[in-house]
Scaffold this motif. Sequence first.
Motif, mmCIF file in Angstrom:
data_model
loop_
_atom_site.group_PDB
_atom_site.id
_atom_site.type_symbol
_atom_site.label_atom_id
_atom_site.label_comp_id
_atom_site.label_asym_id
_atom_site.label_seq_id
_atom_site.Cartn_x
_atom_site.Cartn_y
_atom_site.Cartn_z
ATOM 1 N N GLN A 91 1.082 -1.286 0.036
ATOM 2 C CA GLN A 91 0.058 0.063 0.020
ATOM 3 C C GLN A 91 0.970 1.263 -0.180
ATOM 4 O O GLN A 91 0.658 2.303 -0.667
ATOM 5 C CB GLN A 91 -0.991 0.123 1.232
ATOM 6 N N ARG A 94 2.325 1.681 -3.500
ATOM 7 C CA ARG A 94 1.090 1.916 -4.558
ATOM 8 C C ARG A 94 0.986 3.531 -4.445
ATOM 9 O O ARG A 94 0.759 4.112 -5.409
ATOM 10 C CB ARG A 94 -0.134 1.369 -4.189
ATOM 11 N N PHE A 101 -5.274 5.651 -15.708
ATOM 12 C CA PHE A 101 -5.944 4.563 -16.415
ATOM 13 C C PHE A 101 -6.552 5.161 -17.700
ATOM 14 O O PHE A 101 -6.917 6.081 -17.954
ATOM 15 C CB PHE A 101 -7.086 3.653 -15.556
ATOM 16 N N PHE A 107 -13.628 8.788 -9.005
ATOM 17 C CA PHE A 107 -14.541 8.489 -8.292
ATOM 18 C C PHE A 107 -15.853 9.224 -8.485
ATOM 19 O O PHE A 107 -15.992 10.433 -8.525
ATOM 20 C CB PHE A 107 -14.141 8.809 -6.885
ATOM 21 N N VAL A 123 -4.843 7.999 2.603
ATOM 22 C CA VAL A 123 -3.768 7.212 2.450
ATOM 23 C C VAL A 123 -2.557 8.093 3.012
ATOM 24 O O VAL A 123 -1.713 7.377 3.970
ATOM 25 C CB VAL A 123 -3.319 6.862 1.190
ATOM 26 N N ALA B 122 -8.663 1.983 -8.950
ATOM 27 C CA ALA B 122 -8.171 3.446 -8.840
ATOM 28 C C ALA B 122 -8.013 3.640 -7.206
ATOM 29 O O ALA B 122 -6.816 4.086 -6.990
ATOM 30 C CB ALA B 122 -9.023 4.506 -9.377
ATOM 31 N N ALA B 123 -8.822 3.238 -6.501
ATOM 32 C CA ALA B 123 -8.657 3.494 -4.909
ATOM 33 C C ALA B 123 -7.622 2.469 -4.601
ATOM 34 O O ALA B 123 -6.634 3.033 -3.799
ATOM 35 C CB ALA B 123 -9.885 3.016 -4.208
ATOM 36 N N ILE B 124 -7.319 1.182 -4.942
ATOM 37 C CA ILE B 124 -6.491 0.515 -4.583
ATOM 38 C C ILE B 124 -5.085 0.841 -5.114
ATOM 39 O O ILE B 124 -4.016 1.122 -4.267
ATOM 40 C CB ILE B 124 -6.475 -0.862 -5.200
ATOM 41 N N SER B 125 -4.720 1.752 -6.113
ATOM 42 C CA SER B 125 -3.641 2.114 -6.876
ATOM 43 C C SER B 125 -3.193 3.385 -6.369
ATOM 44 O O SER B 125 -2.090 3.776 -6.219
ATOM 45 C CB SER B 125 -3.776 2.316 -8.393
ATOM 46 N N LEU B 126 -4.011 3.972 -5.215
ATOM 47 C CA LEU B 126 -3.646 5.256 -4.511
ATOM 48 C C LEU B 126 -3.084 4.549 -3.293
ATOM 49 O O LEU B 126 -2.739 5.631 -2.558
ATOM 50 C CB LEU B 126 -4.717 6.044 -4.292
ATOM 51 N N GLY B 127 -3.160 3.444 -2.856
ATOM 52 C CA GLY B 127 -2.671 2.690 -1.704
ATOM 53 C C GLY B 127 -3.666 2.675 -0.753
ATOM 54 O O GLY B 127 -3.182 2.435 0.348
ATOM 55 N N MET B 128 -4.784 2.678 -0.983
ATOM 56 C CA MET B 128 -5.868 2.392 0.048
ATOM 57 C C MET B 128 -6.070 1.159 0.529
ATOM 58 O O MET B 128 -5.750 -0.006 -0.397
ATOM 59 C CB MET B 128 -7.430 2.835 -0.457
ATOM 60 N N SER B 129 -6.284 0.795 1.784
ATOM 61 C CA SER B 129 -6.366 -0.661 2.274
ATOM 62 C C SER B 129 -7.837 -1.190 1.884
ATOM 63 O O SER B 129 -8.657 -0.361 1.535
ATOM 64 C CB SER B 129 -6.231 -0.572 3.763
#
Lengths: 259, 236
Positions: A91, A94, A101, A107, A123, B122-129
């Motif tokens: 994480q 990332r 993309f 969102f 984050v 997209a959320a994962i790729s920002l580093g979100m758990s």
Amino acid sequence: MTSFSPSSPVLLVRQLRKSFRGAPVLKSVDLAIHQGEIACLIGPSGAGKSTILRCINFLERPDSGEITFFGERLCSEDGNIFHIAPERTLQHARARMPMVFQHFNLFSHRTVIGNVMEGQMVVLHRNRDEARDRARACLARVGMLERAEFYPDQLSGGQKQRVAIARALAMSPALILFDEPTSALDPALVQEVQGVMRDLSAEGMTMLIVTHDMRLVKSIATTIHFCADGHIAESGSPALLFGDTAPSRIQSFMDAAAH
Amino acid sequence: MYNFFFFEVPEHLPFLLKGALVTIELSLISMVLGTALGFFLAIGRLSSRRLLRLPMDIFVEIMRDTPLIVQLLLIYFSLPEAGIVLSAFWAGIAGLTLNLAAYLSEVFRAAISAVDPGQKAAAISLGMSPVAVYRRVVIPQAGLAALPTLGGYFIALLKDCSLVSFISVNELLRHATIVISDTFDSMNTYIMVAIIYFVMSFVSARIIRHIEVRLAPTNRRGTISVPLTMDKEGAR
Ligand SMILES: Nc1ncnc2c1ncn2[C@@H]1O[C@H](COP(=O)(O)OP(=O)(O)O)[C@@H](O)[C@H]1O
Ligand SMILES: [Mg+2]
């Protein structure tokens, strides 16, 4: 954690492999990206370019190989055992190499500025004011500040992609991954996104760009990697790969991409 | 005989309205509890762990394949034999809640599954758990998507509440039965009851619609008092 010196690559990929249901898609990929480098990854559809990007940030789980980012091992081979770093480490990595993309993936329930603040607050744990200030600065960089209060479905494709780039920039990234950032855009809108990416390259941002957009490649690439059949088949400077002495398969790929 | 509606029923109207108030109470409490429970069931049923999924799937299947009235009768009349004694009101709440949760878990499960995988990536790729991805992206979007259906279930619930008169909860329909035993005027009483149900449903539907419109992302723009870009330009 291993040491990181300025001369080491920001990202180092060695012998990366990935299969989907037994079908090998990546058959040993090697790649190094240095600070300030604009690496363009080109090649035919289905060659595995997106899969390379998605394995680098672990949206897909690689089967084997080694990925080192900023001196930190994200996955490695230890003897015959393939080891992936803990989820927390992934994480953290990332957040420092966010992805842009093809289809923007903004969102949809958040405003433009909300999109750019989200990752910073959730984050990076920046507070709301800090995140808003930085978001505004990033939106200004991509020329989208006037649209800060709009929702994604009120924007054109080119505007959405600029917001997506601002969302990545807001994370203070060490590397930005792009997966065909201009492929889903109307021809008239490609220019504005190309322009933003050129600005970033002029500012020294390190980027890994998968693209079919040869104008973009020619205008910003410092290194080109040609991907075919699950390998990086050729790597080199634009002059080398696009010159008269270019390997024949790149020339024929370029001829095909030209029209 | 047809003059009853105008002379006798109004006299009993306050009593009927008191019943209607209980109906509203039952609906609101069951809706809140049923939504919460339905949501957790949905998450559990989407889990990759079979041991977690299976009992929840079975529960939902049973609730959906048996009549609500039977469930209510079981809870009120049979559970006491197993040592669980609930007042009529809370037995009604329990039955309505469990039944609603089963149906809503299907609604939530569908809404959660329909969230754009690209936005999750997209959320994962920002580093979100994974938890953050759920809290910040999946649930808000699934909630918005489920809202209209949720509204429909609330109206249905309001009307289903009449079934708890069978376990002697003093709600609208039961009060109507009491009025009829007093006046012997079933026609006018039932017409009055129908009108009250209609008004409650109609008003609820308007309120729900209003909430939907207010929460739709593009409509929320109006609620932002000062656009962020304006304060700077205004200062110039
Ligand atoms: N999630 C997946 N499941 C199964 N096959 C996949 C998946 N992702 C990619 N592939 C396959 O891997 C190959 C490479 O895909 P991709 O990396 O998207 O290629 P490119 O981006 O170069 O066009 C394709 O044959 C594709 O069908
Ligand atoms: Mg691709």
